[in-house]
Motif scaffolding. Structure first.
Motif, short mmCIF file in Angstrom:
data_model
loop_
_atom_site.label_atom_id
_atom_site.label_comp_id
_atom_site.label_asym_id
_atom_site.label_seq_id
_atom_site.Cartn_x
_atom_site.Cartn_y
_atom_site.Cartn_z
N LEU A 1 0.75 -1.03 0.02
CA LEU A 1 0.03 0.10 -0.02
C LEU A 1 0.99 1.23 -0.08
O LEU A 1 0.45 2.16 -0.86
N VAL B 1 -3.30 6.35 9.02
CA VAL B 1 -4.24 5.57 8.21
C VAL B 1 -4.05 4.00 8.97
O VAL B 1 -3.05 3.30 8.92
N VAL C 1 -4.86 0.04 8.24
CA VAL C 1 -5.07 -0.94 7.20
C VAL C 1 -5.64 -2.02 8.07
O VAL C 1 -4.83 -2.74 8.85
N ALA D 1 -8.78 1.67 5.76
CA ALA D 1 -8.54 1.08 4.59
C ALA D 1 -8.57 -0.44 4.80
O ALA D 1 -8.07 -1.20 5.76
N ASN E 1 -7.91 -3.44 2.94
CA ASN E 1 -6.86 -4.04 1.86
C ASN E 1 -7.35 -5.42 1.39
O ASN E 1 -8.00 -5.87 2.31
N LEU F 1 -12.49 2.62 3.64
CA LEU F 1 -12.29 2.60 1.95
C LEU F 1 -11.96 1.20 1.80
O LEU F 1 -11.23 0.53 2.60
N LYS F 2 -12.33 0.67 0.69
CA LYS F 2 -11.74 -0.53 0.28
C LYS F 2 -10.70 -0.30 -0.91
O LYS F 2 -10.81 0.47 -1.61
N THR F 3 -9.55 -1.10 -0.61
CA THR F 3 -8.40 -0.97 -1.43
C THR F 3 -7.81 -2.30 -1.79
O THR F 3 -8.25 -3.43 -1.07
N GLY G 1 -8.41 1.41 -5.81
CA GLY G 1 -8.66 2.15 -4.69
C GLY G 1 -7.83 3.24 -3.97
O GLY G 1 -7.94 3.96 -2.88
N ILE G 2 -6.47 3.14 -4.71
CA ILE G 2 -5.53 3.93 -4.12
C ILE G 2 -5.69 5.61 -4.08
O ILE G 2 -5.45 6.24 -3.43
N LEU H 1 -7.94 6.56 -1.60
CA LEU H 1 -7.42 6.30 -0.70
C LEU H 1 -6.43 7.68 -0.21
O LEU H 1 -6.52 8.70 0.94
N GLU I 1 -8.73 11.02 0.23
CA GLU I 1 -9.22 11.11 1.63
C GLU I 1 -8.39 11.58 2.61
O GLU I 1 -8.41 12.33 3.71
#
Length: 322
Positions: free
Chosen positions: A59, A161, A163, A187, A189, A222-224, A231-232, A235, A238
């Motif tokens: 990520l 963030v 994850v 996130a 992930n 958020l989904k990544t 989704g990067i 992210l 945001e």
């Protein structure tokens, strides 16, 4: 010319040498940091934290690519756990970020925790300051895999963030004791996995229940899929929105006050411990105290009182710092 002056002139090799000296605990590094400190405070510091296996390194690699695409210089501090048996660390994050190794706009430094708890290394904050003084626009700190309350990253970052990844068991239990309160952005992930939507929903519910602790900012989930570069962009957008919020609301002032106060206290605690322990270690008092505790002729509380009185004077007297 000292290392600090060379760094301010853009010498990357000097920066690498100073970071090595900082991590090794050389006293000479402190003088260089004093010179650099007035040139810090410009970089946007992002903390990336979460449990082991969440894909944090991949990520970070993708986030770095987004910032570089916007012309920003990026510093990366990647913290790896130290083996309690050998004292070594793999420092493998560079492998996942190999595509940035030849980029002059990216500076990557791996650090070992060396037994320091909290998800970061003892020298992380100082290394971040060096990158800040180097002119990095964004500095990303990737912590080791953290559990429930190893959340020292919040003391260093402007935006944190958290994850998470579906399929690691009871996801919510893993974070609600500590990490839930520090996340500015969440996130999930590896979102192509089964139960990703359930993890997102449960996190959103938990954050809604916890919304009062973050002031006016409401963290989003958020989904990544870092390995597929999905989704990067959202992210990063945001994270940048949180950055703007800090300055619009004035929350940045309180955040920086807390950050600076903690930094001062950490340095003071370390310096006092080093001075006092070094003194009793050299003159043999430490061994004497431990032996007294073993036979129960000495209790540790009285021993500390005695050492403090010897070093700084009896309570009520001015401490002899000279």
């Amino acid at each position: 010319m000292g290392l600090a002056e060379q760094i301010l002139q853009g010498d990357m090799r000097a920066a690498a040498r100073l970071m090595r000296d900082i991590d090794d605990g050389f006293k000479s590094a402190v003088e260089e940091l004093k010179t650099l400190y007035p040139h810090t405070g410009k970089a946007y510091i992002i903390g990336i934290t979460g449990p082991p296996g969440a894909g944090k390194s991949t990520l970070v690699d993708q986030i770095t690519a987004v910032y570089r695409g916007g012309g920003k210089k990026v510093g990366i501090v990647a913290v790896d756990p130290t083996s309690p048996f050998t004292g070594g660390a793999i420092l493998g994050d560079r492998i996942r970020m190999n595509r940035h190794a030849e980029d002059d706009g990216v500076f990557i430094r791996s650090l070992a925790t060396r037994g320091y708890l909290g998800g970061v290394s003892r020298s992380t904050g100082d290394v971040v300051n060096v990158m800040d003084a180097m002119g990095m626009d964004t500095v990303i700190i990737e912590t080791v895999g953290v559990g429930q309350d190893e959340v020292d990253i919040v003391r260093m970052a402007h935006t944190t963030v958290v994850v998470m990844v579906p399929g690691l068991g009871d996801d919510i239990q893993a974070i609600k004791a500590g990490i839930l309160e520090i996340g500015d952005v969440f996130a999930v992930n590896k979102a192509d996995r089964e139960d990703a939507d359930r993890t997102v929903r449960e996190l959103a519910v938990m954050l809604e229940m916890n919304s009062g602790k973050n002031g006016g900012w409401r963290p989003k989930v958020l989904k990544t899929e870092a390995s597929r570069n999905r989704g990067i962009e959202e992210l990063v957008a945001e994270m940048e929105e949180h950055r703007r919020y800090l300055y619009r609301s004035g929350a940045i002032k309180h955040l920086l006050e807390e950050k600076n106060a903690r930094l001062f206290m950490e340095i003071l605690k370390e310096r006092l411990f080093t001075e006092v322990f070094g003194h009793i270690h050299v003159n043999g008092r430490f061994r004497e105290i431990v032996e007294g505790m073993m036979t129960r002729q000495k209790d540790p509380y009285s021993a500390v009182d005695e050492i403090m009185a010897e070093r700084f004077g009896a309570p009520g007297n001015d401490p002899p710092f000279s």
